[in-house]
Design a protein around this motif. Structure first.
Motif, PDB file in Angstrom:
ATOM      1  N   THR A 352       0.834  -1.201   0.000  1.00 48.91           N
ATOM      2  CA  THR A 352       0.000   0.000   0.000  1.00 48.91           C
ATOM      3  C   THR A 352       0.872   1.255   0.000  1.00 48.91           C
ATOM      4  O   THR A 352       2.011   1.243   0.462  1.00 48.91           O
ATOM      5  CB  THR A 352      -0.898   0.034   1.247  1.00 48.91           C
ATOM      6  OG1 THR A 352      -0.074  -0.009   2.426  1.00 48.91           O
ATOM      7  CG2 THR A 352      -1.858  -1.133   1.266  1.00 48.91           C
ATOM      8  N   ARG A 353       0.293   2.331  -0.506  1.00 50.26           N
ATOM      9  CA  ARG A 353       0.961   3.627  -0.442  1.00 50.26           C
ATOM     10  C   ARG A 353       0.657   4.253   0.919  1.00 50.26           C
ATOM     11  O   ARG A 353      -0.103   5.201   1.043  1.00 50.26           O
ATOM     12  CB  ARG A 353       0.458   4.520  -1.566  1.00 50.26           C
ATOM     13  CG  ARG A 353       0.959   4.132  -2.942  1.00 50.26           C
ATOM     14  CD  ARG A 353       0.432   5.086  -4.012  1.00 50.26           C
ATOM     15  NE  ARG A 353       1.203   4.964  -5.249  1.00 50.26           N
ATOM     16  CZ  ARG A 353       0.980   5.689  -6.331  1.00 50.26           C
ATOM     17  NH1 ARG A 353       0.012   6.601  -6.333  1.00 50.26           N
ATOM     18  NH2 ARG A 353       1.722   5.532  -7.420  1.00 50.26           N
ATOM     19  N   SER A 354       1.283   3.699   1.924  1.00 47.83           N
ATOM     20  CA  SER A 354       0.980   4.109   3.294  1.00 47.83           C
ATOM     21  C   SER A 354       2.255   4.263   4.103  1.00 47.83           C
ATOM     22  O   SER A 354       3.341   3.854   3.675  1.00 47.83           O
ATOM     23  CB  SER A 354       0.065   3.086   3.963  1.00 47.83           C
ATOM     24  OG  SER A 354       0.738   1.836   4.123  1.00 47.83           O
ATOM     25  N   PHE A 355       2.113   4.838   5.285  1.00 48.58           N
ATOM     26  CA  PHE A 355       3.269   5.065   6.147  1.00 48.58           C
ATOM     27  C   PHE A 355       2.846   5.143   7.601  1.00 48.58           C
ATOM     28  O   PHE A 355       1.696   5.433   7.930  1.00 48.58           O
ATOM     29  CB  PHE A 355       3.985   6.367   5.754  1.00 48.58           C
ATOM     30  CG  PHE A 355       3.148   7.605   5.920  1.00 48.58           C
ATOM     31  CD1 PHE A 355       3.075   8.288   7.135  1.00 48.58           C
ATOM     32  CD2 PHE A 355       2.415   8.105   4.855  1.00 48.58           C
ATOM     33  CE1 PHE A 355       2.296   9.424   7.279  1.00 48.58           C
ATOM     34  CE2 PHE A 355       1.630   9.246   4.985  1.00 48.58           C
ATOM     35  CZ  PHE A 355       1.567   9.911   6.197  1.00 48.58           C
ATOM     36  N   ASP A 356       3.791   4.856   8.461  1.00 43.93           N
ATOM     37  CA  ASP A 356       3.741   5.206   9.881  1.00 43.93           C
ATOM     38  C   ASP A 356       4.898   6.156  10.140  1.00 43.93           C
ATOM     39  O   ASP A 356       5.945   6.063   9.489  1.00 43.93           O
ATOM     40  CB  ASP A 356       3.897   3.978  10.783  1.00 43.93           C
ATOM     41  CG  ASP A 356       2.578   3.248  11.010  1.00 43.93           C
ATOM     42  OD1 ASP A 356       1.569   3.626  10.387  1.00 43.93           O
ATOM     43  OD2 ASP A 356       2.569   2.270  11.794  1.00 43.93           O
ATOM     44  N   LEU A 357       4.708   7.055  11.085  1.00 49.88           N
ATOM     45  CA  LEU A 357       5.806   7.911  11.521  1.00 49.88           C
ATOM     46  C   LEU A 357       6.222   7.471  12.917  1.00 49.88           C
ATOM     47  O   LEU A 357       5.405   7.451  13.847  1.00 49.88           O
ATOM     48  CB  LEU A 357       5.386   9.382  11.533  1.00 49.88           C
ATOM     49  CG  LEU A 357       6.446  10.376  12.032  1.00 49.88           C
ATOM     50  CD1 LEU A 357       7.720  10.299  11.190  1.00 49.88           C
ATOM     51  CD2 LEU A 357       5.885  11.799  12.038  1.00 49.88           C
ATOM     52  N   ILE A 358       7.500   7.108  13.060  1.00 53.16           N
ATOM     53  CA  ILE A 358       8.081   6.720  14.339  1.00 53.16           C
ATOM     54  C   ILE A 358       8.912   7.890  14.846  1.00 53.16           C
ATOM     55  O   ILE A 358       9.747   8.433  14.119  1.00 53.16           O
ATOM     56  CB  ILE A 358       8.970   5.467  14.207  1.00 53.16           C
ATOM     57  CG1 ILE A 358       8.220   4.350  13.470  1.00 53.16           C
ATOM     58  CG2 ILE A 358       9.440   4.992  15.581  1.00 53.16           C
ATOM     59  CD1 ILE A 358       6.977   3.860  14.151  1.00 53.16           C
ATOM     60  N   ALA A 359       8.677   8.286  16.085  1.00 55.15           N
ATOM     61  CA  ALA A 359       9.413   9.404  16.678  1.00 55.15           C
ATOM     62  C   ALA A 359       9.929   8.982  18.047  1.00 55.15           C
ATOM     63  O   ALA A 359       9.145   8.585  18.908  1.00 55.15           O
ATOM     64  CB  ALA A 359       8.515  10.637  16.810  1.00 55.15           C
ATOM     65  N   GLY A 360      11.237   9.042  18.213  1.00 55.36           N
ATOM     66  CA  GLY A 360      11.803   8.619  19.483  1.00 55.36           C
ATOM     67  C   GLY A 360      11.471   7.184  19.830  1.00 55.36           C
ATOM     68  O   GLY A 360      11.352   6.830  21.008  1.00 55.36           O
ATOM     69  N   GLY A 361      11.292   6.342  18.825  1.00 59.61           N
ATOM     70  CA  GLY A 361      10.974   4.932  19.050  1.00 59.61           C
ATOM     71  C   GLY A 361       9.503   4.660  19.273  1.00 59.61           C
ATOM     72  O   GLY A 361       9.121   3.516  19.541  1.00 59.61           O
ATOM     73  N   LEU A 362       8.650   5.677  19.131  1.00 60.77           N
ATOM     74  CA  LEU A 362       7.214   5.530  19.386  1.00 60.77           C
ATOM     75  C   LEU A 362       6.436   5.857  18.117  1.00 60.77           C
ATOM     76  O   LEU A 362       6.660   6.890  17.486  1.00 60.77           O
ATOM     77  CB  LEU A 362       6.804   6.475  20.513  1.00 60.77           C
ATOM     78  CG  LEU A 362       5.334   6.471  20.939  1.00 60.77           C
ATOM     79  CD1 LEU A 362       4.965   5.146  21.593  1.00 60.77           C
ATOM     80  CD2 LEU A 362       5.066   7.628  21.903  1.00 60.77           C
ATOM     81  N   GLU A 363       5.511   4.987  17.749  1.00 63.34           N
ATOM     82  CA  GLU A 363       4.662   5.261  16.592  1.00 63.34           C
ATOM     83  C   GLU A 363       3.660   6.349  16.945  1.00 63.34           C
ATOM     84  O   GLU A 363       2.902   6.215  17.907  1.00 63.34           O
ATOM     85  CB  GLU A 363       3.937   3.981  16.167  1.00 63.34           C
ATOM     86  CG  GLU A 363       3.042   4.151  14.949  1.00 63.34           C
ATOM     87  CD  GLU A 363       1.585   4.361  15.314  1.00 63.34           C
ATOM     88  OE1 GLU A 363       1.026   5.398  14.910  1.00 63.34           O
ATOM     89  OE2 GLU A 363       1.016   3.507  16.011  1.00 63.34           O
ATOM     90  N   ILE A 364       3.652   7.443  16.173  1.00 59.98           N
ATOM     91  CA  ILE A 364       2.766   8.561  16.489  1.00 59.98           C
ATOM     92  C   ILE A 364       1.794   8.891  15.366  1.00 59.98           C
ATOM     93  O   ILE A 364       0.847   9.651  15.586  1.00 59.98           O
ATOM     94  CB  ILE A 364       3.564   9.839  16.853  1.00 59.98           C
ATOM     95  CG1 ILE A 364       4.430  10.318  15.676  1.00 59.98           C
ATOM     96  CG2 ILE A 364       4.402   9.623  18.105  1.00 59.98           C
ATOM     97  CD1 ILE A 364       5.029  11.706  15.895  1.00 59.98           C
ATOM     98  N   THR A 365       2.003   8.359  14.175  1.00 59.07           N
ATOM     99  CA  THR A 365       1.165   8.726  13.032  1.00 59.07           C
ATOM    100  C   THR A 365       0.978   7.539  12.105  1.00 59.07           C
ATOM    101  O   THR A 365       1.913   6.772  11.880  1.00 59.07           O
ATOM    102  CB  THR A 365       1.827   9.851  12.198  1.00 59.07           C
ATOM    103  OG1 THR A 365       2.219  10.910  13.039  1.00 59.07           O
ATOM    104  CG2 THR A 365       0.864  10.378  11.140  1.00 59.07           C
ATOM    105  N   THR A 366      -0.230   7.421  11.565  1.00 60.65           N
ATOM    106  CA  THR A 366      -0.498   6.522  10.449  1.00 60.65           C
ATOM    107  C   THR A 366      -1.126   7.351   9.335  1.00 60.65           C
ATOM    108  O   THR A 366      -2.013   8.165   9.587  1.00 60.65           O
ATOM    109  CB  THR A 366      -1.445   5.383  10.851  1.00 60.65           C
ATOM    110  OG1 THR A 366      -0.805   4.564  11.824  1.00 60.65           O
ATOM    111  CG2 THR A 366      -1.800   4.514   9.647  1.00 60.65           C
ATOM    112  N   GLY A 367      -0.643   7.152   8.102  1.00 60.22           N
ATOM    113  CA  GLY A 367      -1.182   7.908   6.975  1.00 60.22           C
ATOM    114  C   GLY A 367      -1.062   7.124   5.694  1.00 60.22           C
ATOM    115  O   GLY A 367      -0.424   6.064   5.642  1.00 60.22           O
ATOM    116  N   ALA A 368      -1.676   7.668   4.643  1.00 60.17           N
ATOM    117  CA  ALA A 368      -1.660   6.954   3.358  1.00 60.17           C
ATOM    118  C   ALA A 368      -2.270   7.817   2.274  1.00 60.17           C
ATOM    119  O   ALA A 368      -2.952   8.814   2.542  1.00 60.17           O
ATOM    120  CB  ALA A 368      -2.461   5.658   3.463  1.00 60.17           C
TER     121      ALA A 368
END
Length: 440
Positions: A352-368
């Motif tokens: 999928t054309r999707s992503f998660d954003l990991i910040a400081g080792g923590l998942e904070i965002t899901t998008g696509a």
């Protein structure tokens, strides 16, 4: 007499002022009484000579710590006073509300604070701590900066319903309620309504609002109700357009917080406020799995195609070492772990054309990037085993002209955890809601 905020007292030397706040500390000595008063802008010392008015001195002696007071007096310079080299020579005092003794706990004690769960029972008392006041001041600046960036870039704000007739994501993690003579659900996300705004021609929308997840998790990063930061944008080429906007939006907001509160954050949280550089690194899910194999991290069997929290932290450490960056996009997720409405790669329909954003080792965002073509979306819903009867109102959004679009959802409290270096999400929200907490 108008109230003077404590932060403005230094400009009133030689004048008589009225100060209102909480009694943080009382030093009751043989001939003098010293009251440390606190409001949202700082601390000030008020001094009273007992022989001047024995009745008033007795009244002061009975005050409980954290009492709400109104004090008047003349502001004078006093180099021996640590709080700004000045004090108020107390003339009158009104006890607006005398605090009972003992307090549930001392919010300004030098001793260790009680357990977090106990402090949650007395959350209003816990919020009096300077660190917590700063957290919500920083949150206010953060949200204002986010809205500012959105509106500067042509976005408009929407407020979608939080009571829904059908699930907003999947059948899991739903709070069900009785809605007159039928079932309804608390919204897990404004996702479908953001996409409706794309079909309506709004082109760019955002929402800051409550999100509900019936998730029986007791971790340091989960809540059953949280504030979501959501946006959706039209006429994109791929999920890369969404990621590019997201990273610049975050950098802008972080810079504003640093400019406004950076020194206080360093003092109160022991963390230097860092503004992430743009662009953030991108790592495909295939690459992430190879990284985990390289560092010797084994994912649980049930996490095939996905990452667990330990895996996210391991990838984040790798990215920090290689790119010296605290943020990383994990991109191109397999269809098996993504919702049916995520667009698939034209050259690899298993991704999928999707992503998660990991910040400081923590998942904070899901998008696509979302699928905007009616026939394709309908087919993907059926493939995922969804009832068309339950999703038809959503599918109808795409029948009469809908542009290519995408967006993301982010939890405000998780972002604050990263920004301020806080380990437990319960510390970043005004009032926490979890499986075992509905009060206060």
């Amino acid at each position: 007499m108008e109230r003077t905020l404590i932060g403005d007292v230094k400009a009133k030397i030689g004048e008589t002022v009225k100060v209102q706040g909480w009694l943080q500390k009382l030093r009751d000595q043989k001939s003098m009484q010293f009251l440390i008063l606190r409001d949202r802008t700082g601390l000030v010392q008020a001094a009273f000579w007992k022989k001047g008015d024995l009745e008033l001195a007795e009244k002061i002696s009975t005050l409980g710590t954290e009492s709400a007071l109104t004090v008047t007096g003349k502001v004078v310079e006093n180099a021996s006073v640590k709080l700004g080299g000045l004090e108020i020579q107390l003339e009158t005092i009104t006890v607006e509300n005398n605090a009972e003794a003992p307090l549930p706990f001392e919010p300004f004690s030098s001793e260790a604070l009680p357990a977090l769960d106990f402090r949650q029972d007395w959350r209003y008392m816990d919020l009096r701590r300077t660190q917590n006041l700063l957290l919500f001041q920083a949150q206010t600046t953060l949200e204002m900066a986010m809205r500012e960036y959105w509106t500067q870039n042509g976005f408009i704000e929407i407020h979608s319903p939080k009571i829904m007739g059908s699930p907003s994501e999947s059948g899991a993690e739903l709070f069900e309620l009785t809605y007159f003579d039928r079932k309804a659900y608390l919204a897990q996300s404004p996702q479908f309504y953001k996409q409706m705004a794309m079909a309506a021609g709004f082109e760019r929308v955002f929402e800051v609002g409550p999100v509900f997840r019936a998730d029986p998790s007791f971790t340091s990063r989960h809540m059953t109700e949280f504030t979501g930061l959501d946006m959706e944008m039209s006429w994109i080429d791929s999920h890369e357009d969404v990621m590019s906007f997201l990273e610049n939006w975050l950098a802008y907001a972080f810079q504003r917080v640093k400019d406004e509160h950076g020194e206080q954050i360093q003092e109160q949280f022991g963390k230097e406020m860092a503004v992430p550089s743009v662009p953030f690194p991108r790592v495909t899910m295939d690459e992430a799995l190879n990284i985990l194999a390289e560092v010797g991290y084994e994912l649980p069997a049930e996490k095939k195609g996905d990452l667990d929290p330990g895996g996210e932290r391991a990838v984040a450490r790798y990215v920090k070492e290689k790119y010296d960056h605290d943020f990383v996009f994990l991109i191109d997720w397999p269809i098996s772990v993504r919702p049916f409405y995520h667009m698939r790669h034209p050259d690899n329909p298993e991704l999928t054309r999707s992503f998660d954003l990991i910040a400081g080792g923590l998942e904070i965002t899901t998008g696509a990037q979302r699928e905007h073509r009616y026939d394709v979306l309908r087919s993907q819903a059926l493939e995922a085993g969804l009832s068309l009867e339950m999703t038809q109102y959503y599918l109808d959004f795409f029948r009469y002209g809908c542009p290519p679009h995408g967006g993301f959802g982010m939890g405000l409290s998780r972002l604050l955890m990263v920004m301020l270096g806080i380990e437990n999400i319960r510390e970043t929200v005004f009032l926490f809601r979890g499986p075992n907490r509905l009060n206060p």
